[in-house]
Design a protein around this motif. Structure first.
Motif, short mmCIF file in Angstrom:
data_model
loop_
_atom_site.label_atom_id
_atom_site.label_comp_id
_atom_site.label_asym_id
_atom_site.label_seq_id
_atom_site.Cartn_x
_atom_site.Cartn_y
_atom_site.Cartn_z
N LYS A 1 17.67 -26.65 43.83
CA LYS A 1 18.18 -25.89 44.97
C LYS A 1 19.66 -26.15 45.21
N THR A 2 20.18 -27.21 44.61
CA THR A 2 21.61 -27.52 44.75
C THR A 2 22.45 -26.88 43.64
N ALA A 3 21.83 -26.06 42.80
CA ALA A 3 22.53 -25.48 41.65
C ALA A 3 23.71 -24.62 42.10
N SER A 4 24.79 -24.69 41.34
CA SER A 4 25.97 -23.88 41.63
C SER A 4 25.76 -22.46 41.10
N GLU A 5 26.68 -21.56 41.48
CA GLU A 5 26.60 -20.18 40.98
C GLU A 5 26.69 -20.15 39.46
N SER B 1 14.51 -11.77 36.18
CA SER B 1 15.47 -10.83 36.75
C SER B 1 15.36 -10.81 38.26
N GLN B 2 14.11 -10.83 38.77
CA GLN B 2 13.91 -10.86 40.22
C GLN B 2 14.44 -12.15 40.82
N ALA B 3 14.20 -13.27 40.13
CA ALA B 3 14.70 -14.55 40.62
C ALA B 3 16.22 -14.57 40.65
N ASN B 4 16.84 -14.03 39.61
CA ASN B 4 18.30 -13.97 39.56
C ASN B 4 18.85 -13.05 40.63
N ASP B 5 18.13 -11.97 40.93
CA ASP B 5 18.56 -11.04 41.97
C ASP B 5 18.66 -11.74 43.32
N ILE B 6 17.78 -12.70 43.56
CA ILE B 6 17.82 -13.45 44.82
C ILE B 6 18.92 -14.51 44.79
N LEU B 7 18.96 -15.31 43.74
CA LEU B 7 19.84 -16.49 43.71
C LEU B 7 21.30 -16.17 43.35
N SER B 8 21.54 -15.06 42.67
CA SER B 8 22.92 -14.74 42.30
C SER B 8 23.68 -14.07 43.44
N ARG C 1 20.45 -15.45 48.77
CA ARG C 1 20.06 -16.84 48.55
C ARG C 1 20.00 -17.59 49.88
N ARG C 2 21.00 -17.35 50.74
CA ARG C 2 21.00 -18.00 52.06
C ARG C 2 19.77 -17.60 52.86
N ARG C 3 19.44 -16.31 52.82
CA ARG C 3 18.31 -15.81 53.59
C ARG C 3 16.98 -16.34 53.04
N PHE C 4 16.90 -16.46 51.70
CA PHE C 4 15.67 -17.02 51.11
C PHE C 4 15.52 -18.48 51.51
N ASP C 5 16.61 -19.25 51.39
CA ASP C 5 16.55 -20.66 51.76
C ASP C 5 16.21 -20.85 53.23
N ALA D 1 10.29 -14.39 48.00
CA ALA D 1 10.80 -14.44 46.63
C ALA D 1 11.00 -13.07 46.01
N THR D 2 10.44 -12.02 46.64
CA THR D 2 10.66 -10.66 46.14
C THR D 2 11.80 -9.97 46.87
N GLY D 3 12.38 -10.65 47.86
CA GLY D 3 13.47 -10.05 48.63
C GLY D 3 13.01 -9.29 49.85
N GLN D 4 11.70 -9.31 50.13
CA GLN D 4 11.18 -8.61 51.29
C GLN D 4 11.34 -9.44 52.56
N GLU D 5 11.48 -8.75 53.68
CA GLU D 5 11.66 -9.42 54.97
C GLU D 5 10.44 -10.25 55.34
N MET D 6 10.71 -11.43 55.86
CA MET D 6 9.65 -12.28 56.42
C MET D 6 9.63 -12.06 57.93
#
Length: 319
Positions: free
Chosen positions: A12-16, A49-56, A61-65, A71-76
């Motif tokens: 979770k500390t990974a850089s861009e 691709s979906q994971a990269n769409d969130i983390l890139s 990424r801020r909203r997921f964290d 993880a699919t980008g849908q609103e919680m």
């Protein structure tokens, strides 16, 4: 879907830069173009691709964290909202289904009060949508937001993409040339139907562009690493090079080496604002034959000039 950090194999500390490198490594391994007919590779590619769409994307990424999207980008739903055990009017209950959260049986409640409203649903093939809210008495239909993944070349070149909507309807969407990741297209009259004969609302399609096996976009330019033979590098010549618009011929200067960069002017992506195309940069990579060549081996053994230089000499000052 699994946690995007786990999918890409990064902390979770990974850089861009760490995320970009991890994604490109996995994308090259599992890309459908490099694994024709391999359904497992295709499914894995969609997952990374979906994971990269969130983390890139820094904001996603801020909203997921923060737990604001899944993880699919849908609103919680907001924290403290009703969960699985909670009930509502008329026994309506909250549930999680298909990777998204929604209130079920709420349509009957809102139809009594305002007309009919729907919450988020997941459509087939990764094509997802959500409605804009409750409809008024005789107002037009509410807008609907869709999310659609398209191949890299389909976005670069433009064209039609046929999709199956959640209601079973088939729709051909015009993808403009030079469509970029995250761009939203408006489809007039393709949203929720209006109440009491009112006009249908509009649909908004958010485009997510899949990465390519070897084309790497940087703004409107394309970068590609091109393998060449030792003969082509030493003697030079014209070679066939893939571009987003189709293959073209490129002049390789004699004495080229791995890392030599050549430019193909106007062979990049269309900038829709200026109407101009970017360039394609071709980075050469000298590749030896897979199997040893006896004639080449014999030549190199006798090539005395090859013993007169040290390509690693510049590294000695750092050791």
């Amino acid at each position: 879907m699994a946690d995007p950090y786990s999918v890409l194999g990064v902390p979770k500390t990974a850089s861009e830069d760490d995320i970009r490198k991890a994604f490109r490594k996995l994308a090259k391994k599992h890309h459908p173009d490099l694994n024709p007919g391999d359904k497992a590779a295709e499914a894995k590619f969609k997952e990374i691709s979906q994971a990269n769409d969130i983390l890139s994307d820094a904001e996603k990424r801020r909203r997921f964290d923060a737990g604001e999207i899944d993880a699919t980008g849908q609103e919680m739903p907001p924290r403290g909202f009703y969960r699985d055990h909670a009930g509502g009017f008329g026994g309506a209950k909250y549930e999680r289904s298909g990777g998204e959260e929604a209130f079920v049986d709420m349509g009957d409640i809102f139809s009594d009060m305002f007309g009919r409203a729907r919450g988020g649903r997941a459509g087939p093939g990764g094509f997802s949508f959500r409605s804009g809210g409750a409809e008024g008495f005789d107002m037009g239909g509410m807008p609907v937001t869709y999310s659609l993944r398209v191949p890299f070349l389909a976005a670069a070149r433009g064209g039609k993409q046929r999709v199956n909507l959640p209601d079973g309807k088939t729709l051909d969407i015009d993808i403009p040339e030079g469509t970029t990741d995250g761009q939203t297209l408006r489809l007039k009259g393709q949203g929720m139907p209006g109440a009491k004969g009112g006009p249908a609302g509009d649909a908004y399609v958010e485009i997510h562009v899949d990465p390519h096996a070897f084309f790497e976009p940087r703004d409107n330019d394309i970068h590609v690493e091109l393998p060449v033979t030792p003969t082509e590098a030493v003697l030079g010549g014209r070679i066939r090079v893939p571009t987003v618009g189709g293959p073209v011929m490129l002049n390789v200067p004699a004495g080229s080496n791995t890392g030599t960069s050549l430019r193909l002017k106007g062979r990049g992506l269309l900038d829709r604002k200026s109407g101009q195309h970017g360039d394609q940069y071709v980075k050469l990579k000298v590749v030896m034959p897979d199997k040893p060549d006896d004639a080449l081996k014999e030549f190199l053994e006798k090539w005395e000039a090859g013993r007169g230089y040290d390509p690693r000499q510049s590294m000695e000052q750092f050791t």
